[in-house]
Design a protein around this motif. Structure first.
Motif, PDB file in Angstrom:
ATOM      1  N   PRO A 277     -11.567 -12.150   7.811  1.00  0.00           N
ATOM      2  CA  PRO A 277     -11.852 -10.826   7.234  1.00  0.00           C
ATOM      3  C   PRO A 277     -10.666  -9.861   7.337  1.00  0.00           C
ATOM      4  N   ALA A 278      -9.925  -9.913   8.422  1.00  0.00           N
ATOM      5  CA  ALA A 278      -8.782  -9.016   8.582  1.00  0.00           C
ATOM      6  C   ALA A 278      -7.685  -9.346   7.574  1.00  0.00           C
ATOM      7  N   ARG A 279      -7.400 -10.620   7.384  1.00  0.00           N
ATOM      8  CA  ARG A 279      -6.364 -11.009   6.421  1.00  0.00           C
ATOM      9  C   ARG A 279      -6.800 -10.698   4.996  1.00  0.00           C
ATOM     10  N   THR A 280      -8.066 -10.873   4.708  1.00  0.00           N
ATOM     11  CA  THR A 280      -8.583 -10.548   3.382  1.00  0.00           C
ATOM     12  C   THR A 280      -8.450  -9.053   3.122  1.00  0.00           C
ATOM     13  N   ALA A 281      -8.764  -8.234   4.115  1.00  0.00           N
ATOM     14  CA  ALA A 281      -8.639  -6.776   3.973  1.00  0.00           C
ATOM     15  C   ALA A 281      -7.188  -6.378   3.754  1.00  0.00           C
ATOM     16  N   VAL A 282      -6.261  -7.011   4.461  1.00  0.00           N
ATOM     17  CA  VAL A 282      -4.840  -6.696   4.301  1.00  0.00           C
ATOM     18  C   VAL A 282      -4.375  -7.066   2.894  1.00  0.00           C
TER      19      VAL A 282
END
Length: 89
Positions: free
Chosen positions: A28-33
């Motif tokens: 989720p963090a990489r997708t948000a970035v």
């Protein structure tokens, strides 16, 4: 076998702890970035018009996205200086 005698691998195999599965890359963090990066690129592409900015005395003309990016960097530096951890004495 005693747990103290077992070799310590810390759950890492040949890949150094990376399983190589596709699902591991899309957290989720990489997708948000990635989403924020795409939005930033679209924002920069849409806001290329020149704006006039007064800096105390001189009047500077620059693209809007550059002015906003500059203010973001200055704010990030101020926040980093304000919230940095001080070493214990």
């Amino acid at each position: 076998m005693n747990p103290k005698d077992a070799p310590r691998t810390r759950g890492r195999g040949r890949s150094g702890g990376r399983s190589g599965r596709v699902g591991d890359w899309f957290t989720p963090a990489r997708t948000a970035v990635v989403v924020l990066l795409v939005l930033a690129i679209v924002f920069m592409a849409e806001n290329t018009e020149q704006v006039r900015i007064r800096l105390i005395i001189p009047l500077v003309t620059m693209p809007l996205y550059l002015a906003l990016l500059l203010m973001f960097v200055i704010g990030a530096l101020c926040g980093a200086l304000f919230f940095r951890r001080r070493s214990p004495r």
